[in-house]
Scaffold this motif. Structure first.
Motif, short mmCIF file in Angstrom:
data_model
loop_
_atom_site.label_atom_id
_atom_site.label_comp_id
_atom_site.label_asym_id
_atom_site.label_seq_id
_atom_site.Cartn_x
_atom_site.Cartn_y
_atom_site.Cartn_z
N ILE A 149 0.84 -1.20 0.00
CA ILE A 149 0.00 0.00 0.00
C ILE A 149 0.87 1.25 0.00
O ILE A 149 0.62 2.20 -0.75
CB ILE A 149 -0.97 -0.01 1.19
N VAL A 150 1.91 1.27 0.82
CA VAL A 150 2.81 2.43 0.87
C VAL A 150 3.51 2.63 -0.48
O VAL A 150 3.59 3.76 -0.99
CB VAL A 150 3.84 2.27 2.01
N LEU A 151 3.98 1.54 -1.09
CA LEU A 151 4.63 1.65 -2.40
C LEU A 151 3.65 2.10 -3.48
O LEU A 151 4.01 2.87 -4.37
CB LEU A 151 5.28 0.32 -2.78
N LEU A 152 2.41 1.65 -3.38
CA LEU A 152 1.39 2.06 -4.34
C LEU A 152 1.08 3.55 -4.20
O LEU A 152 0.90 4.26 -5.20
CB LEU A 152 0.13 1.23 -4.16
N LEU A 153 1.03 4.03 -2.96
CA LEU A 153 0.81 5.46 -2.73
C LEU A 153 1.97 6.29 -3.29
O LEU A 153 1.75 7.36 -3.87
CB LEU A 153 0.61 5.75 -1.25
N GLU A 154 3.20 5.82 -3.11
CA GLU A 154 4.36 6.52 -3.68
C GLU A 154 4.30 6.52 -5.21
O GLU A 154 4.63 7.51 -5.85
CB GLU A 154 5.67 5.86 -3.24
N TRP A 155 3.85 5.42 -5.79
CA TRP A 155 3.71 5.34 -7.25
C TRP A 155 2.69 6.38 -7.72
O TRP A 155 2.92 7.10 -8.69
CB TRP A 155 3.28 3.93 -7.66
N SER A 156 1.58 6.47 -7.00
CA SER A 156 0.54 7.43 -7.35
C SER A 156 1.05 8.86 -7.26
O SER A 156 0.78 9.69 -8.14
CB SER A 156 -0.66 7.23 -6.42
N GLU A 157 1.80 9.18 -6.21
CA GLU A 157 2.37 10.51 -6.06
C GLU A 157 3.38 10.82 -7.17
O GLU A 157 3.44 11.95 -7.66
CB GLU A 157 3.03 10.67 -4.69
#
Length: 96
Positions: free
Chosen positions: A66-74
Motif C-alpha cells: 500500500i505504501v509503495l502504491l501510494l508513492e507510485w501514485s504521487e
C-alpha cells in the motif's frame, strides 16, 4: 522477528525515494521495479524461515505494498503536473 534501527529507517526512506523517482519517469512500468523486489524479498524471507508466520508475512506485504502504491501514485501526479507546466509554458510562448 525484525530488529528496527536508524539504518533500517534510512534504507526504507531511500527505497521510498527511489520508488517516487522511478514512478515519475515517462514509462509507468519503471514504478513496478521496487514493488516486485519487495514482494520477492518478503517471499524469500518467508521461505527461508526468517518470517515464521503467514499472518505476519501478509500484514507486512499488504502494508508495504500500500505504501509503495501510494508513492507510485504521487510520482505519477508529479509527472502529470510537470507535463502540464511544460504545456502551459509552450502555450504562453505560442501566444507571443
Amino acid at each position: 522477528m525484525f530488529g528496527f534501527g536508524i539504518y533500517d529507517a534510512l534504507i526504507i526512506a531511500g527505497f521510498l525515494g527511489l520508488q517516487f523517482f522511478l514512478s515519475a519517469r515517462n514509462s509507468a512500468y519503471w514504478g513496478a521495479i521496487i514493488p516486485v523486489l519487495f514482494i520477492s524479498w518478503l517471499t524469500w524471507l518467508l521461505v527461508s524461515g526468517e518470517i515464521k508466520s503467514i499472518l505476519a508475512y501478509l500484514l507486512i506485504l499488504s502494508i508495504g505494498f500500500i505504501v509503495l502504491l501510494l508513492e507510485w501514485s504521487e510520482g505519477r501526479k508529479a509527472l502529470r503536473n510537470r507535463r502540464e507546466k511544460e504545456l502551459a509554458k509552450m502555450r504562453s510562448y505560442d501566444m507571443n
